[in-house]
Scaffold this motif. Sequence first.
Motif, short mmCIF file in Angstrom:
data_model
loop_
_atom_site.label_atom_id
_atom_site.label_comp_id
_atom_site.label_asym_id
_atom_site.label_seq_id
_atom_site.Cartn_x
_atom_site.Cartn_y
_atom_site.Cartn_z
N ASP A 186 14.93 81.70 50.34
CA ASP A 186 13.63 80.83 50.33
C ASP A 186 12.32 81.62 50.16
N LEU A 187 12.14 82.64 50.75
CA LEU A 187 10.88 83.33 50.21
C LEU A 187 10.71 83.71 48.72
N PHE A 188 11.88 84.03 48.40
CA PHE A 188 11.93 84.38 46.69
C PHE A 188 11.61 82.93 46.15
N TRP A 189 12.03 82.00 46.35
CA TRP A 189 11.80 80.71 45.92
C TRP A 189 10.22 80.46 45.94
N ALA A 190 9.69 80.72 47.17
CA ALA A 190 8.34 80.45 47.54
C ALA A 190 7.09 81.05 46.70
N LEU A 473 7.25 74.84 51.27
CA LEU A 473 6.55 75.83 51.36
C LEU A 473 5.88 76.11 52.66
N VAL A 474 5.77 75.20 53.49
CA VAL A 474 5.27 75.09 54.83
C VAL A 474 6.19 75.74 55.70
N HIS A 475 7.59 75.20 55.35
CA HIS A 475 8.66 75.89 56.26
C HIS A 475 8.66 77.41 56.05
N VAL A 476 8.85 77.79 54.66
CA VAL A 476 8.92 79.07 54.43
C VAL A 476 7.72 79.92 55.17
N LYS A 477 6.80 79.38 55.07
CA LYS A 477 5.40 80.21 55.60
C LYS A 477 5.67 80.18 56.99
N THR A 478 6.17 79.25 57.73
CA THR A 478 6.28 79.45 59.08
C THR A 478 7.50 80.27 59.59
N MET A 479 8.47 80.60 58.81
CA MET A 479 9.49 81.46 59.29
C MET A 479 8.78 83.00 58.95
N PHE A 485 -1.36 85.23 59.19
CA PHE A 485 -2.11 86.41 58.71
C PHE A 485 -2.66 86.07 57.35
N PHE A 486 -1.63 86.12 56.27
CA PHE A 486 -2.17 85.86 54.90
C PHE A 486 -2.83 84.04 54.73
N ARG A 487 -4.00 84.20 54.71
CA ARG A 487 -4.42 83.01 54.58
C ARG A 487 -5.91 82.82 53.97
N ASN A 488 -6.12 81.99 53.27
CA ASN A 488 -7.58 81.40 52.49
C ASN A 488 -7.66 80.14 52.49
N GLU A 489 -8.68 79.65 51.70
CA GLU A 489 -9.12 78.29 51.60
C GLU A 489 -8.23 77.41 51.32
N ILE A 492 -0.90 78.27 52.12
CA ILE A 492 0.11 77.38 52.94
C ILE A 492 -0.27 77.78 54.35
N PRO A 493 -0.31 76.63 55.37
CA PRO A 493 -0.46 76.71 56.65
C PRO A 493 0.99 76.70 57.35
N PRO A 494 1.32 77.73 58.54
CA PRO A 494 2.47 77.24 59.12
C PRO A 494 2.55 76.09 60.07
#
Length: 534
Positions: A186-190, A473-479, A485-489, A492-494
Amino acid sequence: MHSDNASSISEVIYTKSHSSYSSVLNFSIQNFRFSTPNTPKPQVIVTPSDVSQVQAAIKCSQKHGLEVRIRSGGHDFEGLSFVSEVPFVIIDLLNLSEINVDAEEQTAWVQAGATLGQLYYRIAEKSKNLGFPGGLCPTVGAGGHISGGGYGVMLRKFGLAADNIVDAHLIDAKGRYLDRKSMGEDLFWAIRGGGGASFGVIVAWKVRLVTVPSTVTRFLVTRSLDQNATEIVHKWQYVAHKFHEDLFIEVTFSRVNSMMVAIFSSVFLGGVDRLLPMMQESFPELGLTKEDCTEMSWIESVQNLAGFEKGQSLDLLLDRNSQSNGVVVNGTTKAFFKGKADYVKEPIPVNAFEGIYDKFYEEEGQIAFMVLVPYGGKMSEISESETPYPHRAGNICQIFYGVFWGEDGASQRHIDWLRRLYSYMTPYVSKNPRGAYINNRDLDVGTNNQGYTSVEQASVWGNKYFKNNFKRLVHVKTMVDPHDFFRNEQSIPPLIDNLRISCPESTCSPSPPSETTPLLTEDSNGFPSGYSFQ
């Protein structure tokens, strides 16, 4: 900042008091919009030379409440790889630039700080019949380019750069050093099209190389409006996405002095004797002749596309700060710049072009362009959900708009000009959502807040870049990065506990990297064991 390699970590840290701070900061800035006195500057720049130093930078930033910006080539259109409105650190990957090509296996490991020009050069060094389907600009960093998708002149035959990735190495928010197996599918996909900076620090890609012929054919044909440019481009819209997949012809509108022209730029994966009958059958309107065409090797076509003159050394591809002779369209000339993107699903009507020309005749349109990049071929065969990059079948072409100018005081009126052109194009491009491309980053399509951003708010821009893939992408980010921590303008939000978005379970149930999964072991240079570079 501490790491296991403490003796050398001090050599890669630049604070504002360091004599080299400004030169290191400015070295990779491609867009002068983000190098003005008013541009926010990082507290610290870290230029790691091994993985442990990246891990130390992440841990130290977390400890001190600093955001991180991750820069590989510095080409982010909105400067998000090296600018933030809150206190931040730049992790500049330019020293992580090793490339190891395995011609027999037809793969290469490329570290994230290497440039596309360096990658192409090293591939050609090992084999004249191998290449990689990435972008045109040789100074773009491999890390960011691939993580956003990455298209080039071979996309109709081989898809995007991100479609040709077989493994990756990433450091996550916990400082873990992961490969494809330990990060999970999933992360490799994202990270293959979803923008890597939302999920961690990508330190290397393993790319699948593609076979290229010994001879490719290049042509560059310019037609003015008096030479029926409008009618020829109109016909191009009906045929370019249906050409044989070996043939790529893009069209660039720009102003030459006071005259509008359409420039037809092509790379054909084969010889001129095969190309000419194909053009006569499929696109006779262009009137291509043998004299318009030049046969060359694939690596010579890479150099030519980058704007270098014939006869200039191929070694220029290795220089991450090289400047071509001003082929501005390819982004190889540093300047003030603003870009945007669109996708076209139905041919733009002939009478609409007049309004485009009117915009270019305005003062701000003097150094501007509008590139039509043909789709079809392999791009139509890959499903929208195969990677986060969703713009596949049904698109005739992608549009890349850009405008350049020379001084900070002129920024707003040139940006406003591009917004007017973009607004004019609304009836003729994709809708619901109007598609956008994260590697042509555009904060006009929506942004996150400095603090908490809801998934609903982020979906305003997220759906334009990723369509239905945004939910996954949101679900991967959440996991993998639930505390964001890794965020910008435009990261992807969790998901927050009290918020839910609908998502098919089959595509949105990522497994987080296991706490017990054996992570990569490093050799004395900080690389994974067996990860040798030449």
